[in-house]
Design an enzyme around this catalytic site. Structure first.
Site, short mmCIF file in Angstrom:
data_model
loop_
_atom_site.label_atom_id
_atom_site.label_comp_id
_atom_site.label_asym_id
_atom_site.label_seq_id
_atom_site.Cartn_x
_atom_site.Cartn_y
_atom_site.Cartn_z
N LYS A 8 0.84 -1.21 0.00
CA LYS A 8 0.00 0.00 0.00
C LYS A 8 0.87 1.26 0.00
O LYS A 8 0.64 2.18 -0.78
CB LYS A 8 -0.93 0.04 1.23
CG LYS A 8 -1.89 -1.11 1.34
CD LYS A 8 -2.79 -0.97 2.55
CE LYS A 8 -2.06 -0.98 3.87
NZ LYS A 8 -1.35 -2.22 4.18
N ARG A 63 -9.55 1.49 8.62
CA ARG A 63 -9.05 0.18 8.99
C ARG A 63 -10.03 -0.62 9.83
O ARG A 63 -9.75 -1.74 10.21
CB ARG A 63 -7.80 0.41 9.82
CG ARG A 63 -6.66 -0.46 9.42
CD ARG A 63 -5.50 0.03 10.23
NE ARG A 63 -4.37 -0.78 10.08
CZ ARG A 63 -3.31 -0.44 9.37
NH1 ARG A 63 -3.29 0.67 8.68
NH2 ARG A 63 -2.28 -1.23 9.36
N ARG A 84 11.26 -1.94 11.07
CA ARG A 84 10.20 -1.50 11.99
C ARG A 84 10.01 -2.52 13.11
O ARG A 84 10.09 -3.72 12.88
CB ARG A 84 8.88 -1.30 11.22
CG ARG A 84 8.74 0.09 10.65
CD ARG A 84 7.60 0.25 9.70
NE ARG A 84 6.34 -0.38 10.08
CZ ARG A 84 5.24 -0.32 9.34
NH1 ARG A 84 5.24 0.33 8.19
NH2 ARG A 84 4.13 -0.90 9.75
N ARG A 92 -0.63 -8.77 13.17
CA ARG A 92 -1.21 -7.71 12.32
C ARG A 92 -2.09 -8.32 11.22
O ARG A 92 -3.12 -7.74 10.86
CB ARG A 92 -0.08 -6.87 11.69
CG ARG A 92 0.58 -5.94 12.72
CD ARG A 92 1.94 -5.46 12.26
NE ARG A 92 1.91 -4.73 11.02
CZ ARG A 92 2.95 -4.62 10.18
NH1 ARG A 92 4.09 -5.21 10.47
NH2 ARG A 92 2.84 -3.92 9.08
P1 AP5 Z 1 4.90 -1.51 1.78
O1 AP5 Z 1 4.56 -0.66 0.61
O2 AP5 Z 1 5.63 -0.90 2.92
O3 AP5 Z 1 3.59 -2.28 2.29
P2 AP5 Z 1 2.34 -1.76 3.12
O4 AP5 Z 1 1.14 -2.44 2.59
O5 AP5 Z 1 2.32 -0.26 3.17
O6 AP5 Z 1 2.74 -2.38 4.52
P3 AP5 Z 1 2.64 -1.79 6.01
O7 AP5 Z 1 3.26 -2.85 6.88
O8 AP5 Z 1 3.19 -0.42 6.11
O9 AP5 Z 1 1.12 -1.76 6.19
P4 AP5 Z 1 0.37 -1.72 7.48
O10 AP5 Z 1 -0.98 -1.39 7.01
O11 AP5 Z 1 0.45 -2.92 8.34
O12 AP5 Z 1 1.16 -0.63 8.33
P5 AP5 Z 1 0.82 0.86 8.72
O13 AP5 Z 1 2.09 1.60 8.69
O14 AP5 Z 1 -0.34 1.39 7.97
O15 AP5 Z 1 5.72 -2.78 1.23
C1 AP5 Z 1 6.24 -3.75 2.11
C2 AP5 Z 1 7.60 -4.23 1.58
O16 AP5 Z 1 7.39 -4.92 0.36
C3 AP5 Z 1 8.58 -3.09 1.27
O17 AP5 Z 1 9.89 -3.51 1.57
C4 AP5 Z 1 8.42 -2.87 -0.26
O18 AP5 Z 1 9.60 -2.38 -0.85
C5 AP5 Z 1 8.09 -4.28 -0.71
N1 AP5 Z 1 7.19 -4.31 -1.86
C6 AP5 Z 1 6.13 -3.49 -2.11
N2 AP5 Z 1 5.52 -3.85 -3.25
C7 AP5 Z 1 6.19 -4.93 -3.73
C8 AP5 Z 1 6.05 -5.76 -4.89
N3 AP5 Z 1 5.07 -5.54 -5.79
N4 AP5 Z 1 6.92 -6.79 -5.05
C9 AP5 Z 1 7.91 -7.02 -4.14
N5 AP5 Z 1 8.11 -6.26 -3.04
C10 AP5 Z 1 7.26 -5.23 -2.84
O19 AP5 Z 1 0.33 0.67 10.23
C11 AP5 Z 1 1.22 0.29 11.24
C12 AP5 Z 1 0.47 0.30 12.57
O20 AP5 Z 1 -0.02 1.63 12.84
C13 AP5 Z 1 -0.78 -0.57 12.64
O21 AP5 Z 1 -0.47 -1.92 12.96
C14 AP5 Z 1 -1.58 0.12 13.74
O22 AP5 Z 1 -1.07 -0.19 15.02
C15 AP5 Z 1 -1.30 1.59 13.47
N6 AP5 Z 1 -2.27 2.17 12.53
C16 AP5 Z 1 -2.01 2.68 11.29
N7 AP5 Z 1 -3.12 3.12 10.72
C17 AP5 Z 1 -4.12 2.88 11.61
C18 AP5 Z 1 -5.52 3.09 11.57
N8 AP5 Z 1 -6.14 3.63 10.49
N9 AP5 Z 1 -6.26 2.73 12.65
C19 AP5 Z 1 -5.67 2.20 13.75
N10 AP5 Z 1 -4.34 1.95 13.84
C20 AP5 Z 1 -3.58 2.30 12.78
#
Ligand code: AP5
Length: 220
Positions: free
Chosen positions: A13, A88, A161, A172
């Site tokens: 994402k 979410r 992270r 998660r």
């Molecule tokens: P990346 O693009 O970083 O993936 P992502 O889907 O953004 O993964 P996240 O782990 O950041 O998502 P998340 O939703 O769990 O975390 P968030 O920060 O929102 O890609 C991942 C890896 O794969 C990278 O190394 C990239 O280079 C690689 N990659 C990407 N595309 C690829 C491809 N096509 N092929 C190969 N490799 C690829 O949330 C973290 C925490 O914050 C949550 O757990 C929660 O505690 C809190 N939080 C955040 N938002 C909320 C909310 N709305 N409500 C409540 N709590 C929240």
């Protein structure tokens, strides 16, 4: 363009949201990045969120909704935005509907990106994130040009992270399927959902997302 990117942790994402934001010249609104900025800056919200995030759980809906509404009211978001990691939960979806009504705007699409959990585990274990600007790298497919140095801002804190440990990734994923997946049913009747497979290369997934978007919103 007003777009939600939905999908499990590690599906890509953040990677795709950054590209889309650049393509459409609109901001990426990533609640995870915003929360990590609060943690880095040691704000009250950051202190509240830190232990929740480290355990792979979700920060309370009211906190997130207030943070997002304030962000969407900023000048640069008035013409569009990419929502990454928000909403979410169904209550966040309901809250977003109310925010959009208050702003007198509507969504153009909800892109749901999917991959197998094994791919998620492998991608996240090789992810590195810049603590300064939140740029994302992958040691296998997309390393920084100079090891340990962020291409985007020159920062030297490229970290794994805390929530990218295998046991927290599994937590998660459970949280995603329990609390976030039901949003697809919430949005079903809108007709805005686009399902995109996320297991291709970054470029391939980007092209699939662009192809899935309504033509009139791309031209707008
Ligand atoms: P990346 O693009 O970083 O993936 P992502 O889907 O953004 O993964 P996240 O782990 O950041 O998502 P998340 O939703 O769990 O975390 P968030 O920060 O929102 O890609 C991942 C890896 O794969 C990278 O190394 C990239 O280079 C690689 N990659 C990407 N595309 C690829 C491809 N096509 N092929 C190969 N490799 C690829 O949330 C973290 C925490 O914050 C949550 O757990 C929660 O505690 C809190 N939080 C955040 N938002 C909320 C909310 N709305 N409500 C409540 N709590 C929240």
């Amino acid at each position: 363009m007003r777009l939600i990117l939905l999908g499990p942790p590690g599906v890509g994402k953040g990677t795709q949201a950054r590209r889309l934001a650049e393509y459409f010249t609109i901001p990426q609104v990533a609640t995870g990045d915003m929360l990590r900025d609060h943690i880095r800056d040691k704000t009250d919200l950051g202190q509240q969120a830190q232990s929740i995030m480290a355990r792979g759980k979700l920060v309370p809906d009211d906190v997130i909704l207030a943070m997002v509404e304030a962000r969407l009211r900023e000048q640069d978001a008035l013409d569009g935005f990419i929502l990454d990691g928000f909403p979410r939960t169904v209550p966040q979806g309901v809250g977003l509907t109310a925010i959009l009504e208050r702003l007198s705007v509507t969504l153009d699409a909800i892109v749901s990106v999917t991959v197998h959990s094994d791919i998620v585990l492998s991608r996240l274990s090789s992810r590195r994130t810049c603590t300064q600007c939140n740029a994302v790298y992958n040691l296998v497919i997309h390393p920084p040009r100079v090891l340990g140095v962020c291409d985007a801002c020159g920062g030297t804190q490229l970290i794994q992270r805390e929530d990218d440990r295998p046991e927290t990734i599994r937590k998660r994923l459970d949280v995603y399927y329990e609390q976030t997946f039901p949003l697809l049913a919430y949005y079903q009747s809108t007709g805005l959902i686009r399902e995109v497979p996320g297991d291709g290369t970054i470029d391939e997934v980007f092209q699939l997302i662009l192809a899935s978007l309504p033509e009139e919103s791309i031209r707008a």
